[in-house]
Scaffold this motif. Sequence first.
Motif, PDB file in Angstrom:
ATOM      1  N   ALA A 191       0.830  -1.205   0.000  1.00 51.87           N
ATOM      2  CA  ALA A 191       0.000   0.000   0.000  1.00 51.87           C
ATOM      3  C   ALA A 191       0.867   1.259   0.000  1.00 51.87           C
ATOM      4  O   ALA A 191       1.802   1.391   0.795  1.00 51.87           O
ATOM      5  N   PHE A 192       0.565   2.159  -0.918  1.00 58.29           N
ATOM      6  CA  PHE A 192       1.156   3.489  -0.973  1.00 58.29           C
ATOM      7  C   PHE A 192       0.018   4.498  -1.094  1.00 58.29           C
ATOM      8  O   PHE A 192      -1.069   4.173  -1.584  1.00 58.29           O
ATOM      9  N   CYS A 193       0.278   5.733  -0.699  1.00 62.01           N
ATOM     10  CA  CYS A 193      -0.706   6.790  -0.902  1.00 62.01           C
ATOM     11  C   CYS A 193      -0.708   7.202  -2.369  1.00 62.01           C
ATOM     12  O   CYS A 193       0.353   7.433  -2.964  1.00 62.01           O
ATOM     13  N   ARG A 194      -1.888   7.297  -2.957  1.00 61.86           N
ATOM     14  CA  ARG A 194      -1.994   7.655  -4.370  1.00 61.86           C
ATOM     15  C   ARG A 194      -1.363   9.020  -4.671  1.00 61.86           C
ATOM     16  O   ARG A 194      -0.903   9.272  -5.789  1.00 61.86           O
ATOM     17  N   ALA A 195      -1.297   9.880  -3.656  1.00 62.24           N
ATOM     18  CA  ALA A 195      -0.729  11.211  -3.860  1.00 62.24           C
ATOM     19  C   ALA A 195       0.762  11.172  -4.135  1.00 62.24           C
ATOM     20  O   ALA A 195       1.359  12.215  -4.436  1.00 62.24           O
ATOM     21  N   VAL A 196       1.397   9.973  -4.078  1.00 62.15           N
ATOM     22  CA  VAL A 196       2.790   9.885  -4.512  1.00 62.15           C
ATOM     23  C   VAL A 196       2.921  10.348  -5.965  1.00 62.15           C
ATOM     24  O   VAL A 196       3.939  10.906  -6.366  1.00 62.15           O
ATOM     25  N   TYR A 197       1.864  10.154  -6.756  1.00 61.02           N
ATOM     26  CA  TYR A 197       1.868  10.624  -8.145  1.00 61.02           C
ATOM     27  C   TYR A 197       1.696  12.138  -8.230  1.00 61.02           C
ATOM     28  O   TYR A 197       1.955  12.725  -9.285  1.00 61.02           O
ATOM     29  N   HIS A 198       1.259  12.743  -7.162  1.00 60.34           N
ATOM     30  CA  HIS A 198       0.946  14.178  -7.184  1.00 60.34           C
ATOM     31  C   HIS A 198       1.966  14.992  -6.395  1.00 60.34           C
ATOM     32  O   HIS A 198       1.773  16.179  -6.176  1.00 60.34           O
ATOM     33  N   THR A 199       3.038  14.337  -5.951  1.00 59.06           N
ATOM     34  CA  THR A 199       4.044  14.988  -5.106  1.00 59.06           C
ATOM     35  C   THR A 199       5.133  15.610  -5.972  1.00 59.06           C
ATOM     36  O   THR A 199       5.732  14.933  -6.814  1.00 59.06           O
ATOM     37  N   SER A 200       5.399  16.890  -5.762  1.00 60.50           N
ATOM     38  CA  SER A 200       6.402  17.600  -6.551  1.00 60.50           C
ATOM     39  C   SER A 200       7.805  17.246  -6.075  1.00 60.50           C
ATOM     40  O   SER A 200       7.985  16.692  -4.978  1.00 60.50           O
ATOM     41  N   PRO A 201       8.845  17.565  -6.864  1.00 61.57           N
ATOM     42  CA  PRO A 201      10.217  17.327  -6.401  1.00 61.57           C
ATOM     43  C   PRO A 201      10.557  18.051  -5.100  1.00 61.57           C
ATOM     44  O   PRO A 201      11.499  17.658  -4.410  1.00 61.57           O
TER      45      PRO A 201
END
Length: 466
Positions: free
Chosen positions: A54-64
């Motif tokens: 399980a990972f948080c989907r917001a990993v795709y939305h996290t900026s550098p």
Amino acid sequence: MSASDTDPVRHHMERLAAEGVDVVRVTYPDLIGTERARDVLLDHLPAACAHGLAFCRAVYHTSPQGDTVAVAGGLDAGLPDISVTPDLDTLTVLPWEPGVATCLGDVTDPATGRPAPESPRDLLRAVLGHWAAQGLRPVVGPELEYFLCEPAPDRSGGWRRTSDAQGVVYTAGLRADPDNHLLRTLRLLRDLNIGVTSGNHEYDGGQFEINLTHGEALEAADRAFRFKAAVKELARAEGRLATFMAKPFNDAGGSGFHLHLSALDDRDDKGVRDDEGGRNGREANAFDDPAAPYGLSATARHAIAGVLAHAPALAALANPTVNSYKRFGPDTIAPWLVDWGLDNRSAMVRVPPERGSGARFELRLGDAGANPYLLIAGTLAAALLGIRAGQEPPAPLEGYGYDTSRSAVLPMSLPAALDALEADTELTGLLGKDFTAAYLTYKRDEVARFQRHVTDWEFTEYGYHL
């Protein structure tokens, strides 16, 4: 293979244990193509395969910089999970990290059981499904450049190139690489089994290119992704920085990500899909036709026409950062006009001289900061649209290019490229509505953050005089 199939999982565990491995690093690409991962103790691999990680989907939305961008399905949905299942077919031992093996992971949305909309690997799979419906299997050869840097606390950004040697393009050895970084890296990447073939020093000091063998598109994207992650990790181990940023230095050129593209034809002589592997059981290069103009089949010419037609939108994936567009411009040897040519490196699309099984075209548009999955998916989507439309390309460029009286100009900024992507409904129709919306939101936030930031250039230009 199915990762939840217990017997194969046990077989892999026994093999890895015999090689001294007790940890499996499960990795997957985020939206910008950087590596996200979790280390799993070998004894817990069956559970990871059966239930996912399980990972948080917001990993795709996290900026550098660690900001969470308000992409639909993330913050607005309460930061739900994604599930990452190890793809055991991609298992390999890490040569530089004792006791550790690594594999890629497949990402799904637990609420639907379908791939996560932002998953780059699944976007490419979806585009390849459209090619398969045409009886074609794309083959891709990635070429990537990068800069190797060392700490420089006195420099802006804190890093400098490891060498300032000039005039050392296409060299190897100590002449431009005083401590043999390239040799060490080549040998370790060879042992990682990602299809590395060769490498050399490039145009600017501290700049290198390492080549990967060609392969079917998803496998080629996997290898390019793992290549970039490995090069950066090996540099970190030495206290250095390997950057695939498009143009990291004002006094040097940029780094490219060129794609060589062809396709295998799975149709028989009557145009019907042949499950034996092509024309009468032979894998035929669908881009080759000795009797056709330029020795290129209609499929190849139409694919080139599609890439040219959708190039403005494709730039948003091939040149995905604010910095990308500083690589463009006169005398950069980077393509900023929409054109194609026969063995012409000043063209955006170059057709190398080989024909027969080697018939292909090279897209020179991408910079090294591109996400391999998105660059390949976008290129294949554009090429497929050209094949479906039966478009013919214009006459090929002759002589040195970069002449705006002969060729259209590509978008020269990230905002312009994002607008072109949004406007190209044919291309986004293949890429998918949800992916496109997520990508545009994420990248437009990047633009907004940059536009608010006061740069060193601005203070140098205005601070004293105004």
